[in-house]
Design a protein around this motif. Structure first.
Motif, short mmCIF file in Angstrom:
data_model
loop_
_atom_site.label_atom_id
_atom_site.label_comp_id
_atom_site.label_asym_id
_atom_site.label_seq_id
_atom_site.Cartn_x
_atom_site.Cartn_y
_atom_site.Cartn_z
N LEU A 155 28.98 42.40 41.18
CA LEU A 155 28.58 41.43 42.50
C LEU A 155 28.65 40.49 42.59
N TYR A 156 28.62 39.53 41.72
CA TYR A 156 28.15 37.78 41.57
C TYR A 156 30.39 37.57 41.62
N HIS A 157 30.20 38.42 40.52
CA HIS A 157 32.31 37.95 40.85
C HIS A 157 32.96 38.20 41.99
N LEU A 158 32.77 38.90 42.60
CA LEU A 158 33.35 39.25 43.96
C LEU A 158 33.00 38.77 45.52
N MET A 159 31.29 37.61 44.97
CA MET A 159 30.85 36.85 45.75
C MET A 159 31.57 35.78 45.19
N THR A 160 31.14 35.14 44.09
CA THR A 160 32.57 34.12 43.68
C THR A 160 34.25 33.90 43.88
N MET A 161 34.63 35.21 44.03
CA MET A 161 36.55 35.55 44.35
C MET A 161 36.29 34.80 42.73
N GLN A 162 36.01 35.39 41.77
CA GLN A 162 36.27 34.99 39.97
C GLN A 162 36.08 36.97 39.90
N ALA A 163 36.61 37.64 40.62
CA ALA A 163 37.73 39.25 40.24
C ALA A 163 38.56 39.37 39.20
N GLY A 164 38.55 38.69 39.21
CA GLY A 164 40.03 38.78 38.38
C GLY A 164 41.14 39.62 39.39
N LEU A 165 41.14 39.99 40.02
CA LEU A 165 41.87 41.07 41.32
C LEU A 165 43.34 40.88 41.04
N ASP A 166 44.10 41.58 41.27
CA ASP A 166 45.48 41.39 41.79
C ASP A 166 45.71 41.72 42.70
N TRP A 167 45.92 40.91 43.27
CA TRP A 167 45.98 40.12 44.97
C TRP A 167 45.71 38.89 45.27
N ILE A 176 29.87 30.98 50.31
CA ILE A 176 29.97 29.43 51.12
C ILE A 176 30.03 28.60 50.20
N TRP A 177 30.79 27.50 50.98
CA TRP A 177 31.06 26.44 50.59
C TRP A 177 30.37 25.39 50.81
N ALA A 178 30.59 24.69 49.69
CA ALA A 178 30.05 23.21 49.19
C ALA A 178 30.13 21.88 49.36
N LYS A 184 43.61 42.60 37.01
CA LYS A 184 44.64 42.12 35.96
C LYS A 184 44.12 40.98 34.98
N GLU A 185 42.74 40.82 34.97
CA GLU A 185 42.10 39.71 33.61
C GLU A 185 40.80 39.84 34.51
N MET A 186 40.85 39.21 33.01
CA MET A 186 39.25 39.11 33.05
C MET A 186 38.20 38.72 33.90
N PRO A 187 36.98 39.13 34.55
CA PRO A 187 36.08 38.52 35.55
C PRO A 187 35.92 37.77 34.72
N GLY A 188 35.52 36.10 35.95
CA GLY A 188 34.47 35.40 35.97
C GLY A 188 35.27 33.92 35.05
N GLN A 189 36.30 34.20 34.51
CA GLN A 189 36.72 33.56 34.42
C GLN A 189 37.76 32.62 35.11
N HIS A 190 38.36 32.72 36.01
CA HIS A 190 39.37 31.77 36.97
C HIS A 190 38.51 32.09 38.12
N TYR A 191 38.30 31.07 39.55
CA TYR A 191 38.45 31.46 40.93
C TYR A 191 39.78 31.90 41.94
N LYS A 219 30.60 27.46 38.57
CA LYS A 219 30.65 26.47 37.02
C LYS A 219 32.32 26.18 37.35
N ILE A 220 32.30 27.47 37.98
CA ILE A 220 33.85 27.52 37.44
C ILE A 220 34.60 26.84 39.33
N ASN A 221 33.95 26.61 40.75
CA ASN A 221 34.39 25.30 41.14
C ASN A 221 33.11 25.24 41.65
N ASP A 222 33.11 23.75 41.77
CA ASP A 222 31.54 23.22 42.22
C ASP A 222 32.36 22.69 43.88
N ALA A 223 32.67 23.61 44.80
CA ALA A 223 33.02 23.76 45.93
C ALA A 223 32.87 25.22 46.57
#
Length: 376
Positions: free
Chosen positions: A161-173, A314-316, A203-210, A305-309
């Motif tokens: 669920l963390y990956h989904l909320m932080t946009m790190q799910a690695g989906l093909d979208w 929620i944006w920062a 498309k890829e392992m979650p938690g690797q990219h934003y 850590k992957i995206n400090d904004a």
């Protein structure tokens, strides 16, 4: 002429057939809806275009107005920006009181505004509620524990669920708003949101990219519905709308199956959106009573850590002396929270060409935060 007409009809028929066979038949729904009810593109005034589920309120408690309500002159820089970006509402809260409020384009304090992607942040709040209620284990719970089909997916079995909320799910979208054949356009008008979401490949392992992906929020909403065994609108009413004494019932757009558009489309008064901001700024507490776990709220507001904004949708911005957080929706919908000033700013509008910084944060948010902070 008859031959020309026959050829023309044949071409149109072939075109329609191709559209239907390619899975883009939702295009016809777009035209049917908008010919009747307004602009062809998505709008901040879309509440009546789609079926929706009510978000009931209870014992409404209107905001108190400051003694200086609407007395301070708004800086010219902000006025120009509001005009340029076709603002429909602006509310500034300071110390739990309204200090400024204005509406444009026939809107008023009773108008329901479309949240667009601000709903993603509200969805993250509901995840916190579901953890508190025991429906979910934590934000690190595997999606496959709720939807077992992901257990057999090479990458999907690792999505949390963390990956989904932080946009790190690695989906093909690919997130794309500018043409009618994009997945986002389809998502806005499609009749079966669950089908579209579950058919999206990993498309890829979650938690690797934003990578910002609205389908991640839709999967999160589907997971929350299944875990709680409640409609999202019902749960939002129960956990937030009623406890906060929202001024008005709201609406959450749904598809033909009755599933909420979890990635967007909560239609509410701007004053009630301001209460969402106040709740978050108070770390989940309302009138001294915890609505959401304080620890969860702090984690939700902490950039990754992957995206400090970016936190839990929620944006920062912590890069200057004035630090703030904000909900951000398509066409320029904002809930800005500035803890140092005890200030919440809500702005809604209809403008899709906002200038952004290198981290995709609208420069307008920074302008509003800095200029309104100087006024107090």
């Amino acid at each position: 002429m008859k031959k020309f007409l026959s050829v023309f009809i044949a071409v149109i028929s072939a075109f329609i057939a191709v559209i239907c066979l390619s899975g883009y038949h939702f295009i016809f729904k777009v035209f049917a809806l908008n010919i009747k009810k307004g602009p062809i593109t998505p709008s901040s005034d879309d509440a009546e275009k789609f079926s929706s589920r009510s978000i009931p309120n209870k014992n409404p408690e209107p905001w108190q107005k400051s003694t200086s309500y609407n007395s301070a002159a708004i800086p010219e820089t902000i006025l120009k920006e509001l005009k340029k970006t076709r603002a429909s509402s602006l509310i500034v809260i300071r110390n739990n009181e309204i200090i400024h409020e204005k509406y444009w384009k026939e809107h008023n304090s009773s108008s329901l505004m479309n949240s667009f992607s601000m709903a993603k942040g509200i969805l993250s709040l509901l995840v916190g509620c579901a953890i508190d209620d025991g429906y979910l284990q934590s934000e690190h719970q595997l999606l496959s524990s709720i939807f077992p089909s992901y257990k057999n997916n090479k990458y999907g079995k690792h999505i949390t669920l963390y990956h989904l909320m932080t946009m790190q799910a690695g989906l093909d979208w690919k997130e794309e708003y500018h043409h009618p054949f994009s997945e986002n356009s389809k998502q806005y008008f499609v009749e079966d949101l669950a089908q579209q979401a579950f058919e999206t490949e990993c498309k890829e392992m979650p938690g690797q990219h934003y990578e910002y992906q609205s389908v991640a929020a839709q999967l999160l909403g589907l997971a929350l519905r299944k875990a709680t065994q409640k409609d999202l609108a019902t749960y939002l009413s129960e956990k937030i709308w009623k406890p906060l004494g929202m001024e008005s019932p709201a609406k959450w757009s749904i598809d033909k199956k009755g599933v909420e558009k979890a990635f967007c489309c909560i239609h509410a008064r701007s004053r009630d959106f301001a209460k969402i901001g106040q709740l978050v700024m108070q770390n989940g507490s309302w009138k001294g009573k915890p609505i959401i776990s304080e620890e969860y709220c702090k984690r939700m507001l902490t950039p990754t850590k992957i995206n400090d904004a970016f936190g839990f949708t929620i944006w920062a911005d912590d890069e200057d002396s004035l630090q703030y957080r904000f909900f951000y929706g398509f066409l320029g919908q904002f809930i800005i929270m500035i803890p140092e000033k005890q200030m919440v700013i809500v702005k809604t509008g209809f403008y899709n060409r906002l200038e952004v910084d290198q981290k995709k944060r609208p420069l307008q948010v920074k302008l509003f935060a800095e200029e309104f902070s100087k006024m107090i």
